[in-house]
Design a protein around this motif. Sequence first.
Motif, short mmCIF file in Angstrom:
data_model
loop_
_atom_site.label_atom_id
_atom_site.label_comp_id
_atom_site.label_asym_id
_atom_site.label_seq_id
_atom_site.Cartn_x
_atom_site.Cartn_y
_atom_site.Cartn_z
N VAL A 36 0.86 -1.18 0.00
CA VAL A 36 0.00 0.00 0.00
C VAL A 36 0.90 1.23 0.00
N ALA A 37 0.44 2.27 -0.69
CA ALA A 37 1.20 3.50 -0.76
C ALA A 37 0.25 4.69 -0.69
N LEU A 38 0.73 5.75 -0.09
CA LEU A 38 -0.04 6.98 0.03
C LEU A 38 0.89 8.14 -0.25
N GLN A 39 0.45 9.03 -1.11
CA GLN A 39 1.20 10.24 -1.37
C GLN A 39 0.20 11.37 -1.49
N ASP A 40 0.39 12.43 -0.72
CA ASP A 40 -0.57 13.52 -0.75
C ASP A 40 0.12 14.84 -0.48
N ARG A 41 -0.13 15.81 -1.34
CA ARG A 41 0.29 17.19 -1.09
C ARG A 41 -0.82 17.82 -0.26
N LEU A 54 2.94 14.33 2.42
CA LEU A 54 3.23 13.07 3.08
C LEU A 54 3.43 11.98 2.04
N TYR A 55 4.33 11.09 2.34
CA TYR A 55 4.52 9.93 1.50
C TYR A 55 4.73 8.73 2.41
N GLY A 56 4.07 7.66 2.11
CA GLY A 56 4.29 6.44 2.89
C GLY A 56 4.00 5.23 2.03
N ASN A 57 4.78 4.19 2.25
CA ASN A 57 4.44 2.92 1.63
C ASN A 57 4.81 1.81 2.60
N TYR A 58 4.11 0.72 2.49
CA TYR A 58 4.34 -0.42 3.34
C TYR A 58 4.09 -1.68 2.53
N THR A 59 4.98 -2.63 2.67
CA THR A 59 4.82 -3.92 1.99
C THR A 59 4.85 -5.02 3.03
N PHE A 60 3.83 -5.84 3.00
CA PHE A 60 3.80 -7.05 3.82
C PHE A 60 3.93 -8.22 2.86
N SER A 61 4.83 -9.12 3.17
CA SER A 61 4.96 -10.29 2.31
C SER A 61 5.12 -11.55 3.15
N HIS A 62 4.66 -12.62 2.59
CA HIS A 62 4.83 -13.93 3.21
C HIS A 62 5.46 -14.83 2.16
N PRO A 78 15.13 -16.37 0.98
CA PRO A 78 16.29 -15.53 1.29
C PRO A 78 16.19 -14.15 0.64
N GLY A 79 16.55 -13.13 1.41
CA GLY A 79 16.49 -11.76 0.92
C GLY A 79 15.12 -11.12 1.00
N GLN A 80 14.14 -11.83 1.55
CA GLN A 80 12.76 -11.33 1.58
C GLN A 80 12.33 -11.00 3.00
N SER A 81 12.17 -9.72 3.30
CA SER A 81 11.66 -9.27 4.60
C SER A 81 10.15 -9.39 4.62
N ARG A 82 9.61 -9.66 5.77
CA ARG A 82 8.15 -9.69 5.92
C ARG A 82 7.59 -8.27 5.91
N HIS A 83 8.33 -7.31 6.49
CA HIS A 83 7.87 -5.92 6.59
C HIS A 83 8.91 -4.99 5.98
N VAL A 84 8.47 -4.12 5.07
CA VAL A 84 9.33 -3.12 4.45
C VAL A 84 8.50 -1.86 4.29
N GLY A 85 9.09 -0.70 4.57
CA GLY A 85 8.32 0.52 4.38
C GLY A 85 9.13 1.78 4.47
N ASN A 86 8.49 2.86 4.11
CA ASN A 86 9.07 4.21 4.15
C ASN A 86 7.97 5.17 4.58
N LEU A 87 8.36 6.17 5.33
CA LEU A 87 7.45 7.22 5.73
C LEU A 87 8.21 8.53 5.61
N ALA A 88 7.66 9.49 4.88
CA ALA A 88 8.37 10.75 4.66
C ALA A 88 7.44 11.94 4.81
N LEU A 89 7.98 13.00 5.36
CA LEU A 89 7.32 14.30 5.42
C LEU A 89 8.08 15.20 4.45
N LEU A 90 7.35 15.83 3.54
CA LEU A 90 7.96 16.64 2.49
C LEU A 90 7.53 18.09 2.62
#
Length: 182
Positions: A36-41, A54-62, A78-90
Amino acid sequence: NDYIYFFTEQQDISGDIFQVREPRNGDAATLTGLEVALQDRLSFLPAPFDGLGLYGNYTFSHSEAEFPGREGSKASLPGQSRHVGNLALLYEKGGFSGRVALNFHGRYISEVGETEAGDIYYDNHAQLDLAASQRVANGLRLFAEVNNLTNEPLRYYEGVTDRPIQEEYYRWWGTVGVKWDF
């Protein structure tokens, strides 16, 4: 099918014990997830806050993989995280662009061992970064970036978190410069 992973084992070579690391092919694995991703001015805010965003993304994987030689034992790919994400204030306004960002990923298997206890993991990691730039003339921009403000370590462990095998600290680092687009 046939994914590539790194396998680590100890081998006796002419009476000396060596740790050998080699790429191997896995049989089959499954990977499912959701991003899921969200980007909003936030331009509806009154000045000077109308430059915020704001910008945010989150990936859940199994994922699930079986490794040759470890029948009945399953682990994540191998090399696969269950949780990955970014959160930014612009903030962008009047030729200025700034960003503060938190980037994170969960632990993942970096190298497969002979047993689960021998698997090597890259540990959870989160770091805070800053970036800013200012347009000073047509095509000319000053910029600065500072990364890893929280001095987060690069950390590997074997099997369980209380068996660290590598931990490195790099402090914060950054770049400053001038960019000219002509």
